[in-house]
Write an enzyme that holds these catalytic residues in place. Structure first.
Site, PDB file in Angstrom:
ATOM      1  N   GLY B  42       0.846  -1.195   0.000  1.00 38.15           N
ATOM      2  CA  GLY B  42       0.000   0.000   0.000  1.00 38.15           C
ATOM      3  C   GLY B  42       0.875   1.236   0.000  1.00 38.15           C
ATOM      4  O   GLY B  42       1.943   1.286   0.633  1.00 38.15           O
ATOM      5  N   LEU B  45      -1.342   7.278   2.538  1.00 40.94           N
ATOM      6  CA  LEU B  45      -0.654   8.072   3.554  1.00 40.94           C
ATOM      7  C   LEU B  45       0.171   7.200   4.481  1.00 40.94           C
ATOM      8  O   LEU B  45       1.331   7.503   4.759  1.00 40.94           O
ATOM      9  CB  LEU B  45      -1.670   8.877   4.361  1.00 40.94           C
ATOM     10  CG  LEU B  45      -2.279  10.071   3.634  1.00 40.94           C
ATOM     11  CD1 LEU B  45      -3.242  10.794   4.552  1.00 40.94           C
ATOM     12  CD2 LEU B  45      -1.203  11.021   3.142  1.00 40.94           C
ATOM     13  N   ALA B  46      -0.415   6.116   4.973  1.00 41.35           N
ATOM     14  CA  ALA B  46       0.316   5.275   5.923  1.00 41.35           C
ATOM     15  C   ALA B  46       1.468   4.547   5.229  1.00 41.35           C
ATOM     16  O   ALA B  46       2.599   4.555   5.717  1.00 41.35           O
ATOM     17  CB  ALA B  46      -0.641   4.277   6.574  1.00 41.35           C
ATOM     18  N   GLY B  47       1.191   3.939   4.094  1.00 43.98           N
ATOM     19  CA  GLY B  47       2.202   3.141   3.410  1.00 43.98           C
ATOM     20  C   GLY B  47       3.347   3.980   2.868  1.00 43.98           C
ATOM     21  O   GLY B  47       4.525   3.660   3.056  1.00 43.98           O
ATOM     22  N   ARG B 333     -20.343  12.268  12.790  1.00 38.94           N
ATOM     23  CA  ARG B 333     -20.869  11.650  11.575  1.00 38.94           C
ATOM     24  C   ARG B 333     -21.947  10.617  11.826  1.00 38.94           C
ATOM     25  O   ARG B 333     -22.955  10.589  11.127  1.00 38.94           O
ATOM     26  CB  ARG B 333     -19.704  11.001  10.822  1.00 38.94           C
ATOM     27  CG  ARG B 333     -18.762  12.037  10.295  1.00 38.94           C
ATOM     28  CD  ARG B 333     -17.566  11.432   9.620  1.00 38.94           C
ATOM     29  NE  ARG B 333     -16.784  12.507   9.005  1.00 38.94           N
ATOM     30  CZ  ARG B 333     -15.650  12.332   8.360  1.00 38.94           C
ATOM     31  NH1 ARG B 333     -15.148  11.122   8.240  1.00 38.94           N
ATOM     32  NH2 ARG B 333     -15.013  13.351   7.826  1.00 38.94           N
ATOM     33  N   HIS B 404     -18.273   5.159   4.059  1.00 33.68           N
ATOM     34  CA  HIS B 404     -17.134   6.024   3.795  1.00 33.68           C
ATOM     35  C   HIS B 404     -15.833   5.492   4.364  1.00 33.68           C
ATOM     36  O   HIS B 404     -14.761   5.642   3.772  1.00 33.68           O
ATOM     37  CB  HIS B 404     -17.438   7.393   4.411  1.00 33.68           C
ATOM     38  CG  HIS B 404     -16.331   8.372   4.298  1.00 33.68           C
ATOM     39  ND1 HIS B 404     -15.805   8.731   3.084  1.00 33.68           N
ATOM     40  CD2 HIS B 404     -15.623   9.048   5.228  1.00 33.68           C
ATOM     41  CE1 HIS B 404     -14.829   9.616   3.288  1.00 33.68           C
ATOM     42  NE2 HIS B 404     -14.688   9.808   4.567  1.00 33.68           N
ATOM     43  N   GLU B 428      -5.941   2.930   7.958  1.00 30.93           N
ATOM     44  CA  GLU B 428      -7.313   2.424   8.007  1.00 30.93           C
ATOM     45  C   GLU B 428      -7.356   0.903   8.118  1.00 30.93           C
ATOM     46  O   GLU B 428      -8.329   0.334   8.598  1.00 30.93           O
ATOM     47  CB  GLU B 428      -8.094   2.898   6.760  1.00 30.93           C
ATOM     48  CG  GLU B 428      -9.593   2.627   6.856  1.00 30.93           C
ATOM     49  CD  GLU B 428     -10.378   3.114   5.633  1.00 30.93           C
ATOM     50  OE1 GLU B 428      -9.757   3.790   4.773  1.00 30.93           O
ATOM     51  OE2 GLU B 428     -11.575   2.822   5.541  1.00 30.93           O
ATOM     52  N   ARG B 438     -15.292   7.317  13.737  1.00 30.92           N
ATOM     53  CA  ARG B 438     -14.140   8.183  13.560  1.00 30.92           C
ATOM     54  C   ARG B 438     -14.585   9.628  13.403  1.00 30.92           C
ATOM     55  O   ARG B 438     -15.562   9.910  12.719  1.00 30.92           O
ATOM     56  CB  ARG B 438     -13.342   7.759  12.316  1.00 30.92           C
ATOM     57  CG  ARG B 438     -12.132   8.644  12.069  1.00 30.92           C
ATOM     58  CD  ARG B 438     -11.291   8.131  10.935  1.00 30.92           C
ATOM     59  NE  ARG B 438     -11.978   8.161   9.645  1.00 30.92           N
ATOM     60  CZ  ARG B 438     -12.234   9.269   8.944  1.00 30.92           C
ATOM     61  NH1 ARG B 438     -11.904  10.451   9.409  1.00 30.92           N
ATOM     62  NH2 ARG B 438     -12.846   9.196   7.781  1.00 30.92           N
ATOM     63  N   LEU B 444      -6.581  11.085   8.176  1.00 29.65           N
ATOM     64  CA  LEU B 444      -5.298  11.529   7.634  1.00 29.65           C
ATOM     65  C   LEU B 444      -4.276  11.584   8.754  1.00 29.65           C
ATOM     66  O   LEU B 444      -3.123  11.198   8.607  1.00 29.65           O
ATOM     67  CB  LEU B 444      -5.453  12.901   6.974  1.00 29.65           C
ATOM     68  CG  LEU B 444      -6.489  12.975   5.850  1.00 29.65           C
ATOM     69  CD1 LEU B 444      -6.498  14.365   5.231  1.00 29.65           C
ATOM     70  CD2 LEU B 444      -6.215  11.942   4.777  1.00 29.65           C
TER      71      LEU B 444
END
Lengths: 257, 640
Positions: B42, B45-47, B333, B404, B428, B438, B444
């Site tokens: 992946g 952002l994390a990967g 949410r 989402h 995620e 969340r 992010l």
């Protein structure tokens, strides 16, 4: 509505391709262009024919995956709109639609409408970054940046790397893509230390990848779904000339094709 | 065999845990780092942040993504912003407050220690991103701007127009490309992970398919990191990118990694409603719109067909402002989504099928002027207009909730390691920080916290503390895993039934949305647990995948993903059925207060459900990690 599609089919890289005609009946004007292709593909599979391969992912106009020449225009007839955000209400009943992949020497076809855009990644590798290893940063507000500068950086950072600029350019130049990155980073104080080397290395890399030169047709700016201005290219040219004149060593960064 | 779930939370006061742990963890000396290889699956952002940072430290990194470039990972689509406890607004924010908001927002189903660390490193993320050249929005004085997001009463969200995810990802991507150029990262684009390989019980590699040549390849390493995102596409219609899938995480689950809280899914309140059967995905309208937009439906059902401008102020029900006066349109949410559903169930929905509510900017435009609104949300308004052919400057937007984000994910300990030694899970794809709901602008934050500031420390500790024998791809475990993948590929191609992969996916999505969506109940879930296996059986008998395994074959790619969704959906329903309480995004109709709010049951369910695979055809085993709340008082979540 009922449409006729003329679609480029090519089984694999380096193999001959051709335009194949497909009727596309019962298309709703509320469908996106890619949803229309989904419907055509489902029908093809049901008939036992291989579906049309095309790149797509987010379908919100931000990932930059999709890229189609639609009736000779990159991303189709609507300005500032990627193919995935184009809706069928832009067409009318009975229309004939020609769908082709991006055409450029530096973007070889992988299959049908999918091309290899890895040359863009290699242009970024040449210098499209600010060297700031994780952990080295100072407090974010220690470096004020004027709103106009930040906005101008953002205007150029909005590039989604889709390749429409290359596809639209008669020279298949990647100048708008490359210039957008040079301008984004060059507009910011953090980007200054590497600015000259960046301009030289990225422009050299662009040439090595087989993209054509810029002769300021301006087609790229018209095709860009994110509205990136050709002013970026002026900025790139200025930086490149200045960097060449001051003989910044760049060759070691640009590598070889 | 029940797992021993050890969260490895460091001892000591909450605020000192991470510092203490950082000192206690073993280090790999700089010269030795280059002897270790790490696989990152992946490039979101994390990967991307993990791959770039680990390479900067000196490790040999291989990074894989299914897209044609790491820059296209789905993090790019995040719009609104990223939270950080900078307190630049001087409005009362602090690490403690971000921690508290996140725990409360998650309805007390997240682990305190992880969340506190997340709030601590949030401030470093903003610094790091600015240093990389991320063009955050700024004030005229040159300092960073902020906006508010749901579930918070402070302004702590940093943003780059409506494209924050894009800009943060491009920052991480550029760092990654810098490391690729330096030779520290080898990047494999258009490669999809199809199996995890364990040697002596440790994660030592993966099997991938080169999506261009069709070749099945083996890759070995000393540790594996999954940063493969969420599984919202199990619903078919979601705001996720079309390619998002559960396969990497699910394959790891089948190899022994426990899956945490799979039923915790987030239904985002502000998406463009479904327009027809052809719909292939749903489009999010950033939560930031709720800063200035007011949500309403007609008070009377008979007004629903009228033009909104013809409905008098007195005949409008601004239901969020009415029900939750202190948070109003910025309610979290899960609460805003449920309230929209209630209004529509009450027959007061607007637009096609009555599944929509208005998000109205008329007041904000009157107050601030059209130009200010254009500056804040211009690109979102354009997107809305392109899709719906309606002008949100003059007519209120129609919105409806859509899937989402998934809070559930592979179970990880404080070091972000799963129950399989050596398998780390970030972003995620793990379950850790958001509990049952969340908060906006926190995804992010978590992705980058995990990648830039957590895994670079904790993976060193793993490598330094374990003696890892050299393993090559000739090991029998790799040969067996590769053979299994090849066999599965051949099976897809040989069925040659009558139905397309997408038709199965749509049908599964419909079951999941109706029975395991915004509201769930026992009868519906039990029915889904009958319908899903039936659909899965038909899939393996009647799916049609044309073409061959050699070369690019998008139907084959999809078939593999949908086959895993068809098993995973069952696990989600099982989890939803067993959790007999309502919390956050998990709303069991049987468990609600008199005024329709979620009713938690802390005595029975204050734990993480970590499901363990027990073998083909066997019921998965439920393991529980009890959640201790030592710093936050367990209370009924109220936004009134």
């Amino acid at each position: 509505m009922n449409l006729t599609l003329h679609v480029w089919r090519q089984p694999a890289p380096g193999q001959p391709g051709r335009i194949v005609d497909y009727p596309a009946p019962d298309i709703s004007p509320d469908m996106s262009f890619l949803e229309m292709l989904d419907v055509v593909n489902e029908r093809l599979i049901e008939r036992g024919e291989e579906p049309i391969a095309f790149d797509h992912d987010c379908r919100e106009g931000i990932c930059g995956s999709c890229g189609l020449m639609i009736n000779g225009a990159a991303h189709g007839p609507m300005k500032l709109t990627t193919a995935c955000q184009l809706h069928m209400r832009s067409f009318k009943d009975g229309d004939e639609i020609w769908i082709e992949p991006w055409r450029a020497k530096a973007f070889p076809v992988v299959k049908d409408l999918i091309v290899d855009r890895s040359a863009f990644d290699r242009i970024i590798q040449a210098g499209g970054y600010i060297s700031a290893p994780t952990g080295t940063a100072q407090d974010a507000n220690a470096l004020p940046i004027g709103k106009p500068e930040a906005d101008w950086a953002m205007d150029n950072a909005a590039c989604i790397g889709c390749g429409a600029c290359v596809a639209a350019c008669p020279n298949a130049s990647a100048s708008l893509f490359t210039a957008a990155k040079i301008t984004h980073l060059g507009a910011l104080p953090q980007g200054q230390p590497e600015r000259m080397r960046r301009a030289l290395a990225m422009v050299d890399r662009m040439d090595l990848e087989g993209f054509g030169g810029c002769t300021l047709f301006g087609e790229c700016q018209e095709a860009c779904p994110k509205g990136i201005s050709i002013d970026a290219i002026m900025q790139m040219n200025r930086d490149y000339v200045l960097a060449s004149a001051t003989k910044v060593e760049a060759k070691e960064w640009s590598g070889s094709a | 065999m029940a797992l021993k779930l050890d969260a490895k939370i460091p001892s000591g006061p909450l605020a000192e845990k991470w510092d203490k742990h950082r000192f206690e963890m073993k280090l790999v000396n700089p010269a030795n780092k280059r002897k270790y290889s790490i696989i990152v699956v992946g490039s979101g952002l994390a990967g991307a942040s993990a791959a770039a940072t680990l390479s900067e430290l000196g490790y040999n990194v291989s990074c894989f993504c299914y897209q044609d470039s790491p820059r296209r990972a789905h993090s790019i689509a995040a719009q609104g912003g990223i939270n950080a406890a900078k307190n630049y607004r001087n409005d009362g924010d602090s690490v403690q407050r971000l921690f508290y908001d996140t725990i409360k927002g998650g309805d007390f189903r997240a682990r305190e220690a992880n969340v506190y660390r997340l709030a601590q490193v949030s401030v470093n993320i903003i610094d790091q991103c600015v240093a990389q050249g991320v063009p955050f929005a700024r004030e005229y004085g040159g300092l960073l701007a902020n906006r508010s997001f749901g579930g918070a009463q402070v302004s702590r969200t940093f943003y780059a127009r409506g494209q924050t995810g894009q800009q943060l990802l491009i920052g991480a991507y550029q760092a990654l490309e810098k490391e690729i150029a330096r030779g520290g990262v080898r990047m494999y684009e258009r490669h999809e992970m199809l199996e995890l390989v364990l040697v002596d019980g440790k994660a030592r590699g993966i099997i991938v398919r080169d999506m261009v040549t069709g070749e099945i390849e083996s890759h070995a390493a000393d540790a594996v990191i999954l940063a493969t995102g969420g599984y919202g596409n199990v619903f078919y219609l979601s705001t996720n990118a079309k390619g998002c899938n559960v396969t990497a995480a699910y394959r790891a689950y089948k190899k022994g990694a426990a899956f945490g809280n799979p039923c915790f899914t987030q239904i985002h309140p502000t998406c463009i409603p479904v327009a027809g059967d052809h719909q292939s995905k749903l489009t999010l309208m950033s939560e930031s719109l709720r800063n200035d937009g007011r949500v309403w439906v007609p008070k009377k059902a008979e007004d629903c067909g009228k033009e909104p401008s013809q409905i008098a102020e007195a005949d409008r029900d601004y239901y969020l402002e009415r029900k939750y006066p202190s948070f109003g349109n910025l309610s979290p949410r899960d609460i805003a989504s449920r309230a929209a559903k209630e209004a529509c169930d009450d027959g007061r929905g607007v637009g096609p099928g009555g599944r929509g509510v208005y998000l109205d900017f008329a007041d904000a435009i009157k107050r601030l002027g059209r130009q200010a609104i254009e500056e804040r949300y211009g690109n979102l308004f354009e997107m809305y207009q392109r899709i719906t052919d309606e002008d949100p400057y003059t007519r209120p937007m129609r919105i409806y909730p859509a899937v989402h984000y998934t809070m559930g994910g592979l179970w990880v300990d404080y070091n972000l390691m799963s129950t399989i030694p050596g398998l780390h899970v970030l972003g995620e794809a793990n379950f850790s920080d958001h509990g049952a709901n969340r908060l906006g602008a926190s995804a992010l934050m978590q992705g980058l916290a995990d990648g830039y500031f957590v895994i670079p420390y904790t993976i060193g500790d793993y490598l330094a503390s374990n003696k890892l024998e050299k393993v090559t791809v000739d090991h029998p475990e790799f040969t067996a895993a590769k053979e299994a993948v090849e066999q599965r590929t051949r099976r897809f191609l040989s069925i040659n039934g009558t139905r397309t992969v997408d038709s199965f996916h749509r049908e599964l999505g419909k079951i999941m949305w109706e029975k395991c969506g915004m509201a769930r109940d026992e009868a519906g879930l039990k029915q889904a647990l009958v319908e899903i296996p039936r659909l899965r059986e038909e899939f393996w008998r009647n799916v049609r995948v044309l073409g061959t395994g050699e070369g690019l074959n998008q139907s084959l790619e999809k078939a593999g993903r949908v086959a895993d969704f068809l098993e995973f959906g069952e696990l989600m329903c099982l989890d939803a059925l067993h959790r007999e309480e309502s919390c956050g995004g998990h709303f069991r109709s049987e468990h609600q207060t008199e005024d329709g709010e979620a009713k938690r049951n802390d005595e029975r369910f204050a734990y993480v459900a970590a499901w363990e695979y027990a073998g083909e055809g066997k019921a998965p085993i439920l393991n529980k990690e009890p959640l201790a709340f030592e710093n936050v008082h367990l209370s009924t979540r109220s936004y009134k």
